[in-house]
Scaffold this active site. Sequence first.
Site, short mmCIF file in Angstrom:
data_model
loop_
_atom_site.label_atom_id
_atom_site.label_comp_id
_atom_site.label_asym_id
_atom_site.label_seq_id
_atom_site.Cartn_x
_atom_site.Cartn_y
_atom_site.Cartn_z
N GLY A 31 0.81 -1.21 0.00
CA GLY A 31 0.00 0.00 0.00
C GLY A 31 0.84 1.25 0.00
N LEU A 33 0.52 3.69 -2.01
CA LEU A 33 0.91 3.58 -3.42
C LEU A 33 1.42 4.91 -3.97
CD1 LEU A 33 -2.11 1.43 -4.68
CD2 LEU A 33 0.13 0.65 -3.86
N HIS A 37 4.54 2.19 -7.98
CA HIS A 37 3.58 1.07 -8.00
C HIS A 37 2.72 1.14 -9.26
CE1 HIS A 37 4.10 1.58 -3.49
NE2 HIS A 37 4.43 0.32 -3.67
N GLN A 61 8.11 -9.28 7.77
CA GLN A 61 9.30 -8.68 7.17
C GLN A 61 9.80 -7.45 7.91
OE1 GLN A 61 7.10 -8.07 3.33
NE2 GLN A 61 8.35 -6.23 3.19
N GLN A 153 15.54 -7.64 -3.16
CA GLN A 153 14.25 -8.34 -3.08
C GLN A 153 13.93 -9.02 -4.41
OE1 GLN A 153 10.58 -6.78 -1.18
NE2 GLN A 153 10.00 -6.13 -3.21
N VAL A 176 11.21 4.32 -10.59
CA VAL A 176 10.63 5.62 -10.94
C VAL A 176 11.20 6.65 -9.98
CG1 VAL A 176 8.48 6.94 -11.19
CG2 VAL A 176 8.54 4.51 -11.81
N SER A 185 9.55 6.02 -2.99
CA SER A 185 9.43 5.01 -1.95
C SER A 185 8.34 5.47 -0.99
CB SER A 185 10.76 4.90 -1.18
OG SER A 185 10.55 4.28 0.07
O1 PAF Z 1 8.10 -4.48 -1.89
C1 PAF Z 1 7.16 -4.60 -1.09
O2 PAF Z 1 6.29 -3.72 -0.98
C2 PAF Z 1 7.05 -5.84 -0.22
O3 PAF Z 1 8.30 -6.26 0.20
C3 PAF Z 1 6.27 -6.99 -0.87
C4 PAF Z 1 6.97 -7.49 -2.12
C5 PAF Z 1 4.87 -6.52 -1.22
C6 PAF Z 1 6.16 -8.17 0.10
O4 PAF Z 1 5.49 -7.80 1.27
#
Ligand code: PAF
Length: 279
Positions: A31, A33, A37, A61, A153, A176, A185
């Site tokens: 989210g 966004l 995204h 995480q 990632q 971007v 971010s």
């Molecule tokens: O990049 C992210 O926003 C997160 O690490 C992800 C890939 C949605 C996993 O929770």
Amino acid sequence: MERITTVAAMRAFGRVSRAAGRRIGLVPTMGALHRGHLSLIERARSECDAVVVSIYVNPLQFGPKEDFRAYPRDLERDQGLLRSSGTDALFVPEHEEIHVPGHRTRVEVQGMQDVLCGRSRPGHFRGVATVVAKLFAIVRPDIACFGEKDAQQLRIIRRMALDLHDETQIISCPTVREEDGLALSSRNTYLTPEERRAAPVLYRALRSAAASGRAGETDAARLVSLARDTIAREPLARLDYVEAVDGETLEPVATAGAGTLLAVAAWFGRARLIDNISF
Ligand code: PAF
């Protein structure tokens, strides 16, 4: 846009889509966004008939001292953006839907999860790999889109999909940036105006090191110290690391060249920002 909150309903959406011969594209998010995204969604849209965006702030995480509680959440705003982006289904599961009561399973991508950001965020990539593996199992997408900004990632997820014989095609999409070079971010919202002005130093440092690389400097340690020196001149930046690694395996390199990834992480106040550049 369909709003789906349960695993059963998400699976049903996938089943119906597949039966109709529709290709499914997944964009996993937490989210908050932004245009980054939206560019992932556009890419999924261009390759698929059904675009699924997941919004789930995954507690696995985040470390105990990290920003899980503070992480920006604005579902109303996000839903508005998604409606006008051509998203077909928004998957917003509750915690117990994703991590079922009594869950014990974790996905580890050994080695790759412990370097770069993994050093200062122990357990982070285990949490990411675990949730992404679950999302893949639930949605069963044909493709999944991830931003190049989160370079580690992206590589970890690629390796995980390969190792688990998951057929999801992992698509990497360019970072971007704001006009001054700052990578978009969700954590940029933590920056004070002074920190926001200072933060583009990361991309400036990467670009000047990459320019030296392209001009013939192949000593990775020298490129790293070039970037480090640029960042050291910015008093609001507290460097975590700058490293030159192999762009696929994330192993350190002594000689930089095509395929080298130069990655950086630094704190600006309470925002830990990352960025990278490929040679
Ligand atoms: O990049 C992210 O926003 C997160 O690490 C992800 C890939 C949605 C996993 O929770």
